[in-house]
Write an enzyme that holds these catalytic residues in place. Structure first.
Site, PDB file in Angstrom:
ATOM      1  N   CYS A  82       0.792  -1.083   0.290  1.00 58.48           N
ATOM      2  CA  CYS A  82      -0.005  -0.001   0.111  1.00 58.48           C
ATOM      3  C   CYS A  82       0.821   1.102   0.018  1.00 58.48           C
ATOM      4  O   CYS A  82       1.846   1.396   0.763  1.00 58.48           O
ATOM      5  CB  CYS A  82      -0.847   0.118   1.296  1.00 58.48           C
ATOM      6  SG  CYS A  82      -2.811  -0.015   1.098  1.00 58.48           S
ATOM      7  N   HIS A  83       0.324   2.337  -0.856  1.00 53.84           N
ATOM      8  CA  HIS A  83       1.070   3.575  -0.624  1.00 53.84           C
ATOM      9  C   HIS A  83       0.670   4.237   0.477  1.00 53.84           C
ATOM     10  O   HIS A  83      -0.264   4.255   0.954  1.00 53.84           O
ATOM     11  CB  HIS A  83       0.533   4.261  -1.956  1.00 53.84           C
ATOM     12  CG  HIS A  83       1.204   3.771  -3.199  1.00 53.84           C
ATOM     13  ND1 HIS A  83       0.206   2.813  -3.764  1.00 53.84           N
ATOM     14  CD2 HIS A  83       2.007   3.912  -4.105  1.00 53.84           C
ATOM     15  CE1 HIS A  83       0.652   2.507  -4.924  1.00 53.84           C
ATOM     16  NE2 HIS A  83       1.726   3.078  -5.235  1.00 53.84           N
ATOM     17  N   MET A 117      -8.683   0.531   0.738  1.00 59.05           N
ATOM     18  CA  MET A 117      -7.734  -0.372   2.060  1.00 59.05           C
ATOM     19  C   MET A 117      -7.866   0.301   3.231  1.00 59.05           C
ATOM     20  O   MET A 117      -7.869  -0.420   4.505  1.00 59.05           O
ATOM     21  CB  MET A 117      -5.995  -0.529   1.464  1.00 59.05           C
ATOM     22  CG  MET A 117      -6.009  -1.452   0.290  1.00 59.05           C
ATOM     23  SD  MET A 117      -7.144  -3.104   0.418  1.00 59.05           S
ATOM     24  CE  MET A 117      -6.496  -3.759   1.783  1.00 59.05           C
ATOM     25  N   GLU A 118      -7.727   1.845   3.149  1.00 61.31           N
ATOM     26  CA  GLU A 118      -7.741   2.563   4.598  1.00 61.31           C
ATOM     27  C   GLU A 118      -9.025   2.174   5.085  1.00 61.31           C
ATOM     28  O   GLU A 118      -9.248   1.969   6.340  1.00 61.31           O
ATOM     29  CB  GLU A 118      -7.549   3.870   4.241  1.00 61.31           C
ATOM     30  CG  GLU A 118      -6.086   4.223   4.140  1.00 61.31           C
ATOM     31  CD  GLU A 118      -5.657   3.837   2.672  1.00 61.31           C
ATOM     32  OE1 GLU A 118      -6.289   3.384   1.936  1.00 61.31           O
ATOM     33  OE2 GLU A 118      -4.180   3.860   2.580  1.00 61.31           O
ATOM     34  N   ASP A 132     -11.445  -7.753  21.414  1.00 65.38           N
ATOM     35  CA  ASP A 132     -10.702  -7.671  22.421  1.00 65.38           C
ATOM     36  C   ASP A 132     -11.514  -7.433  23.779  1.00 65.38           C
ATOM     37  O   ASP A 132     -11.423  -7.961  24.913  1.00 65.38           O
ATOM     38  CB  ASP A 132      -9.713  -6.647  22.323  1.00 65.38           C
ATOM     39  CG  ASP A 132      -8.643  -6.512  23.465  1.00 65.38           C
ATOM     40  OD1 ASP A 132      -8.420  -7.605  24.012  1.00 65.38           O
ATOM     41  OD2 ASP A 132      -8.335  -5.432  23.778  1.00 65.38           O
TER      42      ASP A 132
END
Lengths: 168, 168, 168, 168, 168, 168
Positions: A82-83, A117-118, A132
């Site tokens: 990824c950039h 992707m972000e 969690d």
């Protein structure tokens, strides 16, 4: 499903199969948005605890929202090819259902690559943080359906998920 | 599903709801293992590309394996209330099916907390890396069923997912 | 003020003045705790906004608490000569006053060094996050009095701030 | 104090109080500068040690300067709702007084948001590094008065602290 | 060269070639040390500048030392299959020659794996920082001979480089 | 060697020697490329193992390529005075010789500074990952000749290493 550019191979590996961060220097800087979603499937008991936590100082859902926002910023550290890009806005919304929490992340940039992707990383970041916090009560919780819903901007233009294909 | 300790609330928030990293200094250091899985659902075309990439220098699956291993190490950076712990081993296995890639992460430690979050983070790290590499061909890919399969060690002992409950 | 070990120089630089991460391999692993505090001085208006944010989904104070906890985990990345150590618990408490927010961080470990730097880093992390959120309303806010209040454990034992010396 | 834009609420939480990274894609890229300061209050003995360290290879003050510069680059990792932005220059100056060290950080960017958080983070980074190096000699050191002195650029223009209000 | 354990393959890939973080949970915690070195080859002019910088506030060599120490702490982030371990001490020494700077890093731990990767990473961190600072004057500088000189502790015991084999 | 701009001092320290991140806000955004190389010198046996690993799922060389790409993205975290910049492409090529592996990294940006540090960091990242994977078989491996071969773009224009000067 909306048509995608006619790419027939994996752009992240070159002709001999070696991984690379694709050169985007020729791409134009433009406003881009991506929306991704996912669902944490858990129990009614857990959703009850999360909701009763929606009281003063109830930090559980806030922790997941912030984890999602911060994860979006860590995308280039996590996704090898990824950039690193400038993010101009990130929003993570959580909606509690009967026995699940639906996560929606909206990410904006004005840069050379899309931000799906972000957005996906924000969803998994929020999902992991929820997992969690609830794992002591429900170790069997599942993060499901992490996917892009919509992306706008850039050369390929708007892409919207064809929701009829999927069951979910 | 195996019985869990009788925890009735969210341990990661205190009595007034404030988030905290739970104090584990009283817990005993012991060998612990967690196995988590997930599935990237994509198309037969993509699986064909990934398989044909299983040639010399075919880095696509390697990139996902390494992304998973590295993500496991970033767990305390990503999951806000997670303890930073020493990992003594991480393995990420990828198995290609007809139109999906199944991810299995096994994480080991000898420390004061379990490593199910590290195993889940490894699965999402590998899943995000796969998504990144295939998104030009299949923007509709989905990361599904991210969940713990088994954990061993620590006070609560072995927990194994009751697979009859789930459809998947 | 409690007596400190008779260290007459800066331990983090060697005899010719070169920076180093001091060798602690001879130190014994033991339970250690440190408490640090700080104050964000702002306006009554801002405190009113933060308090009214103490409603369902009011994330402002939660964001600061989580920023403090996550900052504690980043201490070795930020403080050049700090040892990376295992943290066994972190708690960040925020108390709103008339025109200020008091931050208290409690950090625990079972390792070879004290955790006062982690507690101080948690306080500054929470303070910076508060500053970020209120800066549009009060650009003149000040983070004051960041200091250790108490540390326990290790060879030097318990140290407690002599509060009579300070004005604050 | 200079007038600030008439923002009446906390911009970092939305109408229902959920944390978000504010969308700045409409903001114009422009040159911006921020100057922040802070003071580490310690003892004359410590300042003497730091000064005598101002000899060949005396790394103590250099370590603090570098910690401040590197902390500025870590701002988006530390401050949850901060945008990741390009920094075009960072300078951290340390000035020793009788029993204190005054820290001044100047940060420049050509981007969509101001850099006061980066300047404040640089000050706390340098302050924490100083604290770490002097804590064996003066565990009671205090980081005081961390605040923005001046910011330039962007839509709101120049803001300068009204120094008559503060005592310091 | 000292004899090494009779490992005949690459331990970091399994029987089918997949990368993994090797399981070290069976290894004993013990004190371990590694020393690595490297040389930045540059010009007499640059060494003169670096030496004249060995004046009050001359931060160039300090910056490289600190970069080396901090890089050692980032080893598990950089080296994909490296275990995250506790470092108990790091020292980076720089020695200026006629037209080169020799870097020596000494790293100590009390953990389950050796620290030669941390020592090598410290050397490259210091070397990269030096390169960065001198590149405007000498863009042709070369980082040469990055290698382990000695490692002690753990099952394989002491290993010392056989210096007669190498030219350097 | 090609002529460099007539810089006579170390630009990363100011007139009194204090480290700083140089202000580049006046520099123009432009396309820039840098190519750096390095060599891991090892044994014929190791090169044989790496080559036989060039089979399905042979992750050793892939791990090094990915480590190099990811290291390029971490440059501002590692090199204290480096500017954080947007990378628009990174490629890491590995070529096995008789008893060595040659690393070539190509990095592109469209930003205000050159990317030679990113290219050098990619080379050392790949070199360290290789060293890690082969160290059990060849603890004496050496990373040699890490250097810039060529840089293009920016005010100083193209610089190409004068290869006749060097032996290698």
């Amino acid at each position: 499903m909306a048509q995608q550019d006619g790419n027939q191979g994996l752009t992240h590996v070159d002709e001999v199969g070696a991984a690379r961060m694709v050169d985007v220097s020729e791409k134009r800087t433009s406003a881009r948005t991506a929306i991704a979603t996912g669902i944490v499937r858990t129990t009614e008991e857990v959703v009850g605890l999360l909701r009763s936590d929606e009281l003063p100082k109830g930090d559980a859902l806030a922790t997941a929202r912030i984890a999602g926002i911060m994860a979006a910023k860590r995308t280039p550290d996590l996704v090898p090819l990824c950039h690193p890009i400038a993010l101009s806005g990130v929003q993570v919304a959580l909606e509690t259902g009967d026995a699940e929490v639906r996560i929606t992340a909206t990410v904006r940039t004005t840069d050379r690559t899309g931000v799906e992707m972000e957005a996906l990383t924000a969803v998994t970041g929020a999902g992991l943080a929820l997992h969690d916090m609830i794992k002591a009560v429900d170790p069997a919780a599942v993060l499901d359906g992490v996917r892009v819903e919509r992306k706008e901007g850039g050369k390929t233009g708007t892409w919207v998920r064809d929701t009829e294909e999927e069951g979910q």
